[in-house]
Enzyme design. Structure first.
Site, PDB file in Angstrom:
ATOM      1  N   LYS A  52      -4.791 -15.156  -8.641  1.00  0.00           N
ATOM      2  CA  LYS A  52      -5.162 -15.740  -9.939  1.00  0.00           C
ATOM      3  C   LYS A  52      -5.301 -17.262  -9.835  1.00  0.00           C
ATOM      4  O   LYS A  52      -6.177 -17.862 -10.470  1.00  0.00           O
ATOM      5  CB  LYS A  52      -4.120 -15.377 -10.995  1.00  0.00           C
ATOM      6  CG  LYS A  52      -4.173 -13.917 -11.428  1.00  0.00           C
ATOM      7  CD  LYS A  52      -3.143 -13.636 -12.517  1.00  0.00           C
ATOM      8  CE  LYS A  52      -3.238 -12.197 -13.012  1.00  0.00           C
ATOM      9  NZ  LYS A  52      -2.252 -11.927 -14.097  1.00  0.00           N
ATOM     10  N   ALA A  88       1.235 -18.333 -13.393  1.00  0.00           N
ATOM     11  CA  ALA A  88       2.448 -17.518 -13.279  1.00  0.00           C
ATOM     12  C   ALA A  88       2.074 -16.063 -13.508  1.00  0.00           C
ATOM     13  O   ALA A  88       1.136 -15.757 -14.244  1.00  0.00           O
ATOM     14  CB  ALA A  88       3.500 -17.964 -14.292  1.00  0.00           C
ATOM     15  N   ASP A  89       2.804 -15.179 -12.872  1.00  0.00           N
ATOM     16  CA  ASP A  89       2.586 -13.749 -13.092  1.00  0.00           C
ATOM     17  C   ASP A  89       3.951 -13.063 -13.107  1.00  0.00           C
ATOM     18  O   ASP A  89       4.811 -13.362 -12.273  1.00  0.00           O
ATOM     19  CB  ASP A  89       1.698 -13.150 -11.998  1.00  0.00           C
ATOM     20  CG  ASP A  89       1.136 -11.808 -12.429  1.00  0.00           C
ATOM     21  OD1 ASP A  89       0.269 -11.785 -13.323  1.00  0.00           O
ATOM     22  OD2 ASP A  89       1.577 -10.766 -11.901  1.00  0.00           O
ATOM     23  N   THR A  90       4.135 -12.168 -14.061  1.00  0.00           N
ATOM     24  CA  THR A  90       5.427 -11.506 -14.253  1.00  0.00           C
ATOM     25  C   THR A  90       5.272 -10.003 -14.131  1.00  0.00           C
ATOM     26  O   THR A  90       4.295  -9.431 -14.624  1.00  0.00           O
ATOM     27  CB  THR A  90       5.999 -11.847 -15.646  1.00  0.00           C
ATOM     28  OG1 THR A  90       6.165 -13.265 -15.748  1.00  0.00           O
ATOM     29  CG2 THR A  90       7.344 -11.168 -15.882  1.00  0.00           C
ATOM     30  N   ALA A 143       6.379 -14.823 -10.459  1.00  0.00           N
ATOM     31  CA  ALA A 143       5.873 -15.663  -9.375  1.00  0.00           C
ATOM     32  C   ALA A 143       5.150 -16.860  -9.967  1.00  0.00           C
ATOM     33  O   ALA A 143       4.534 -16.769 -11.032  1.00  0.00           O
ATOM     34  CB  ALA A 143       4.926 -14.864  -8.490  1.00  0.00           C
TER      35      ALA A 143
END
Length: 209
Positions: free
Chosen positions: A66, A87-89, A124
């Protein structure tokens, strides 16, 4: 003093449509510009799992992908140089990755799986600096314990619409707080942007705040 000090940047590009992440950056006092995908970009395709992929690897890989897509977007649009934050959750239990629910039935199934148990929330972070270099990504891991909950209570929560668009089908800062018995880790990380790691990465990328 070094002869050529690295320039600082008054803002960061935030490649996220999450209101929670915007609120958390506001909390840090970080100025940001949104870098949203174009209508013809298939951002969801980047979230596809690879066969047998471990949750840690998955969330880091997706986050970096991303970030790279966002940097390409910045260049294509001819925008001024500045760092890009992504950010990725994801939620994981029993080694399984629980992403965003597809529908109400999927949301209810996820919540029923979490009820009465402890799961991990992984967020992340990736920053691409103003020169286009990917900085070492960060990973925040938190454990969340859900109290046992009747299916009817979970169904009522699903009916609020809050679970949709959220990893694991819940928002800890919303009505799902009634199910959360305890957490071990970063509350902001569970919300989607761990502030300790975010501040460190942005300072390393010379973002002024």
């Amino acid at each position: 003093m070094p002869e050529h000090a690295a320039p600082s940047y008054p803002f960061v590009y935030l490649a996220s449509q999450s209101p929670r992440r915007r609120e958390l950056l506001d909390q840090l006092g970080v100025r940001y510009e949104l870098l949203a995908p174009a209508p013809d970009e298939d951002a969801e395709a980047l979230e596809a799992e690879l066969p047998g992929e471990a949750p840690d690897h998955y969330v880091l890989r997706v986050c970096v992908a991303k970030a790279q897509a966002a940097r390409a977007r910045l260049v294509a649009r001819g925008l001024p140089a500045a760092p890009v934050l992504v950010a990725d959750t994801t939620v994981t239990i029993d080694g399984a990755i629980l992403g965003k629910p597809a529908d109400a039935a999927d949301a209810l199934a996820m919540l029923a799986r979490l009820a009465g148990r402890t799961h991990d929330v992984l967020t992340a972070l990736a920053v691409i600096d103003a020169t286009g270099e990917l900085m070492p990504p960060a990973l925040s891991r938190s454990a969340v314990r859900f109290a046992p909950a009747a299916r009817e209570a979970l169904a009522r929560y699903v009916e609020t619409g809050e679970p949709f668009g959220k990893a694991g089908a819940y928002a800890i800062q919303g009505r799902a707080a009634e199910f959360v018995e305890r957490i071990d880790g970063s509350h902001s990380g569970i919300m989607g942007l761990p502030l300790f790691e975010t501040a460190a990465l942005l300072r390393a990328a010379h973002v002024a705040f």
